[in-house]
Each structure stands twice: as C-alpha cells, then as structure tokens.
Design a protein around this motif. Sequence first.
Motif, mmCIF file in Angstrom:
data_model
loop_
_atom_site.group_PDB
_atom_site.id
_atom_site.type_symbol
_atom_site.label_atom_id
_atom_site.label_comp_id
_atom_site.label_asym_id
_atom_site.label_seq_id
_atom_site.Cartn_x
_atom_site.Cartn_y
_atom_site.Cartn_z
ATOM 1 N N TYR A 95 45.893 61.556 75.458
ATOM 2 C CA TYR A 95 46.932 62.001 76.343
ATOM 3 C C TYR A 95 47.724 62.891 75.630
ATOM 4 N N ARG A 96 47.978 64.335 75.841
ATOM 5 C CA ARG A 96 48.710 65.135 75.035
ATOM 6 C C ARG A 96 49.946 65.571 75.721
ATOM 7 N N PRO A 97 50.994 64.640 75.802
ATOM 8 C CA PRO A 97 52.002 65.190 76.454
ATOM 9 C C PRO A 97 53.087 66.098 75.674
ATOM 10 N N GLU B 136 54.388 69.582 73.906
ATOM 11 C CA GLU B 136 54.219 71.245 73.964
ATOM 12 C C GLU B 136 53.369 71.450 72.826
ATOM 13 N N GLU B 137 52.499 72.336 72.927
ATOM 14 C CA GLU B 137 51.529 72.769 71.870
ATOM 15 C C GLU B 137 52.147 73.939 70.951
ATOM 16 N N GLN B 138 53.140 74.683 71.731
ATOM 17 C CA GLN B 138 53.726 76.028 71.109
ATOM 18 C C GLN B 138 54.697 75.455 70.017
ATOM 19 N N ARG C 71 47.260 71.361 62.395
ATOM 20 C CA ARG C 71 47.751 72.369 63.388
ATOM 21 C C ARG C 71 46.498 72.585 64.282
ATOM 22 N N ASN C 72 46.977 72.500 65.799
ATOM 23 C CA ASN C 72 45.985 72.836 66.804
ATOM 24 C C ASN C 72 45.946 74.159 67.165
ATOM 25 N N ASP C 73 46.932 75.028 66.806
ATOM 26 C CA ASP C 73 47.123 76.551 67.067
ATOM 27 C C ASP C 73 46.363 77.428 66.263
ATOM 28 N N LEU D 15 42.569 78.648 64.633
ATOM 29 C CA LEU D 15 40.962 78.350 65.209
ATOM 30 C C LEU D 15 40.513 77.467 64.331
ATOM 31 N N HIS D 16 39.662 76.611 64.836
ATOM 32 C CA HIS D 16 38.709 75.697 64.014
ATOM 33 C C HIS D 16 37.836 75.122 64.801
ATOM 34 N N VAL D 17 36.787 74.341 64.364
ATOM 35 C CA VAL D 17 35.782 73.422 64.959
ATOM 36 C C VAL D 17 36.080 72.226 64.509
ATOM 37 N N ASP D 18 36.165 71.029 65.229
ATOM 38 C CA ASP D 18 36.339 69.765 65.139
ATOM 39 C C ASP D 18 35.420 68.879 64.346
ATOM 40 N N ALA D 19 36.011 68.197 63.495
ATOM 41 C CA ALA D 19 35.162 67.137 62.637
ATOM 42 C C ALA D 19 36.197 65.896 62.578
ATOM 43 N N LEU E 257 31.733 66.096 71.922
ATOM 44 C CA LEU E 257 31.588 66.621 73.213
ATOM 45 C C LEU E 257 32.872 66.201 73.644
ATOM 46 N N ARG E 258 33.746 67.390 74.285
ATOM 47 C CA ARG E 258 34.909 66.710 74.919
ATOM 48 C C ARG E 258 35.254 67.342 76.166
ATOM 49 N N CYS E 259 35.904 66.546 76.897
ATOM 50 C CA CYS E 259 35.959 66.995 78.393
ATOM 51 C C CYS E 259 37.598 67.007 78.697
ATOM 52 N N PHE E 260 38.228 67.965 79.126
ATOM 53 C CA PHE E 260 39.858 68.162 79.016
ATOM 54 C C PHE E 260 40.078 68.181 80.615
ATOM 55 N N THR E 261 41.349 67.800 80.999
ATOM 56 C CA THR E 261 41.966 68.131 82.338
ATOM 57 C C THR E 261 43.504 68.406 81.955
ATOM 58 N N SER F 12 49.651 76.716 82.599
ATOM 59 C CA SER F 12 48.060 76.709 81.998
ATOM 60 C C SER F 12 48.230 76.242 80.667
ATOM 61 N N ARG F 13 46.984 75.769 80.386
ATOM 62 C CA ARG F 13 46.868 75.464 78.864
ATOM 63 C C ARG F 13 46.074 76.611 78.242
ATOM 64 N N ASN F 14 46.785 77.240 77.084
ATOM 65 C CA ASN F 14 46.166 78.421 76.632
ATOM 66 C C ASN F 14 45.496 78.160 75.341
ATOM 67 N N TRP F 15 44.286 78.555 75.522
ATOM 68 C CA TRP F 15 43.052 78.668 74.113
ATOM 69 C C TRP F 15 43.050 79.837 73.569
ATOM 70 N N LEU F 16 42.390 79.933 72.640
ATOM 71 C CA LEU F 16 41.683 81.120 71.855
ATOM 72 C C LEU F 16 40.460 80.627 71.547
ATOM 73 N N PRO G 33 34.692 77.474 68.362
ATOM 74 C CA PRO G 33 35.825 77.665 67.498
ATOM 75 C C PRO G 33 36.998 77.458 68.741
ATOM 76 N N HIS G 34 37.984 76.880 68.449
ATOM 77 C CA HIS G 34 39.165 76.804 69.557
ATOM 78 C C HIS G 34 40.415 76.577 68.783
ATOM 79 N N ALA G 35 41.402 77.252 69.601
ATOM 80 C CA ALA G 35 42.955 76.803 68.976
ATOM 81 C C ALA G 35 43.613 76.677 70.389
ATOM 82 N N VAL G 36 44.662 75.865 70.379
ATOM 83 C CA VAL G 36 45.545 75.717 71.633
ATOM 84 C C VAL G 36 46.790 76.400 71.268
ATOM 85 N N LEU G 37 47.429 77.592 72.005
ATOM 86 C CA LEU G 37 48.517 78.193 71.531
ATOM 87 C C LEU G 37 49.567 77.585 72.409
#
Length: 329
Positions: A142-144, A146-148, A157-159, A161-165, A177-181, A188-192, A282-286
């Motif tokens: 659970y990610r409570p 603010e990511e910014q 850092r999650n903001d 771009l990267h791939v997970d390991a 494999l990840r499932c988000f809500t 909104s949750r803002n990804w790149l 590749p993902h980043a959460v802004l």
Amino acid sequence: MNTNAPGSATATPESADAHWVRISDYDAKNGWGDAAATAARSRWCCEQLEAGQILFFDGIPYDFPQTDRDFLLEQRQSDSRIHKNISYRPRQDMLRGSVADSKEDIQRLHNIMRHFSEEVTGLLKRVLQPYAAHWALDYASYRPEEEQNRDLSLHKRNDLLHVDAFPSRPTRGGRILRCFTNINPTRSRNWLTTDRFNTLAEKFARNAGLEEIARSGDTSSFLNTLKRALGMKIVDRSAYDKFMLRFHDYLKENSDFQQNTTKIHIAFPPMATWMCYTDSVPHAVLSGQYALEQTFIIPLKALVTPEKSPIRVLEKLAGRPLARESAVG
Ligand code: SIN
Ligand code: FE
C-alpha cells in the motif's frame, strides 16, 4: 511528448493503442461469462502483457469495500527511508511498515491487505488463466505517500524511468507482474513510460555491462557454500538477475536517457486498476497518492510467448544463456 490518459476524453488513438489496452468487456461479477470466452480472452490478455502492454480496467474489478478504502486513506507509514511502502507478505500473512496508532488499527490494516491480496489473486486467476497454476504469489503493498518530490536516494526514486528487479528475490528469468489500483478518490496516478524493453536493451544493454555479466554466469556455488558455512544470507542470482539489477540502476543513473528519451504520459484515474510486467515496461511515477499493488512472479514455462521475455531478448544479444536452466533462442 504524448499524453495518454485512460478514462479521459483526451486519449488519442495513436497513443491509446501504443502502450495500454482497455479491458471494457470484463464484468467484476460474471467475468467474461462462459468458459470458452474466458479461455480465449484470458489468453489474449497474457499475449498483450507479454508484448509489453499495460492492461487497464476503468474501475475496481474485484471486491474492495468503500469502508476499507476510507480506512486506508487515513493511514500513514513509518519512516519512508526504511520502508518505501506498507507491505504485506501473503505467504506468511505478515504486515510491515505500518505506524497505525492502535493494535486494533494494525489488525484492521492487516485484514484489509489480506482481503486485497486474495481478491486480486482471484481476479488474475480469471483474467490471466494460463498463469494461475504456475505463479508464485509475491508481496502486496500500500503506497500512502505522495510520490511527487519524495525524498529518496537515486536508486530508490520512483520518478525516474526504470524496469523492476528485486535484490532479495532473484527470478532466474521469471517475470515480475504487478497489479495496481488507485484508491485516491479525486486524483490520478501519473506514470511515464517510454520505448519497450527490446529497444532499450538494444540501445543500452551492452553499455550497462551485459556481456561481462553474461560471462560471469551464476553466483558461484563455491561462494554460496562459503557464505552458508559462515551463516550469511544467500541470494542465489543468475546472470540474468545480476544484469536486471544493474539495468535498473543504470537507467536511473543515466541522466541523458532520463531527459531525452521519448516520454509517454499515462494518467490512471481514481479507482482505475491496471497490470503490467514491470520488469520490461519502463515506468516512473511522477505523482499520485494512495495506490495498492500485488506482485506475482510468473515462471518462464507459464508464458504464452516465452520468446518475447526479457531473458530471451538479452540472451540473443549476449549470445549465451543467462540462467543455468535457460537456453539461447
Ligand atoms: C514503481 O514500481 O516504480 C512504482 C509504481 C507506482 O507506485 O505507481
Ligand atoms: Fe518500479
């Protein structure tokens, strides 16, 4: 720069079909209806994920009571430099990282995370049927926060771009494999995202040290035996795991890539649910606050198109196997 907003009228057809697909015919109660439709649609969903797509649902396609969501919106977490998120380990039924005030609140949070994990597992059993008999259920979170503007070290850092390991959980070619809500009621949750894994690998894998890591092979069994004898914790990494960890850091360290790569923005609206292979998308959460996530490790043998998996892509580039049980090809 592309703007790609599922659930919003601003999504353009070019960008919309590029990196995510909307699953609009799935009903939370009845799924896809009969067994034949479920088999066909769920195989198609696996193919989409393995091709690097994000699967997107407009709402929460499983049971998540409003009262549970309201409770979660009130939770904070312990020092975020120690725990990036509140985590739940389904196999041990263990909660970590919470600073809820009372025993009752900790128990409530635990129950909610258990229920979330069970519900998402049920969803994926239906939506990704070919995987269900083979996967390893990994952690939920659970990610409570603010990511910014989070105060995290470069590699955390999650903001960027990267791939997970996972440093502590090598997969030997298995997929993350990840499932988000997004349970944020208003934002909104803002990804790149950017080019797909094979493009990034072609551009950067050599520079990130693929050939050297491929030559070094698995963690030596001699070293492991020695560590075991000394009572040290052993993480048995294949060359693939070592490279993926290196690649995660390499991409975050590469400021030219971070600044100049093509950026595709994806805004996941309140209550959206989405899933993807985060070891290759590749993902980043802004920005964004209040999301939940459940991870699954999908072994190579469960994939419907294993030849597209990162280990196969990298083995082709390196010209040799990257895990003992895998072969080039
Ligand atoms: C990540 O896996 O990098 C974070 C994604 C998110 O929390 O939205
Ligand atoms: Fe990530």
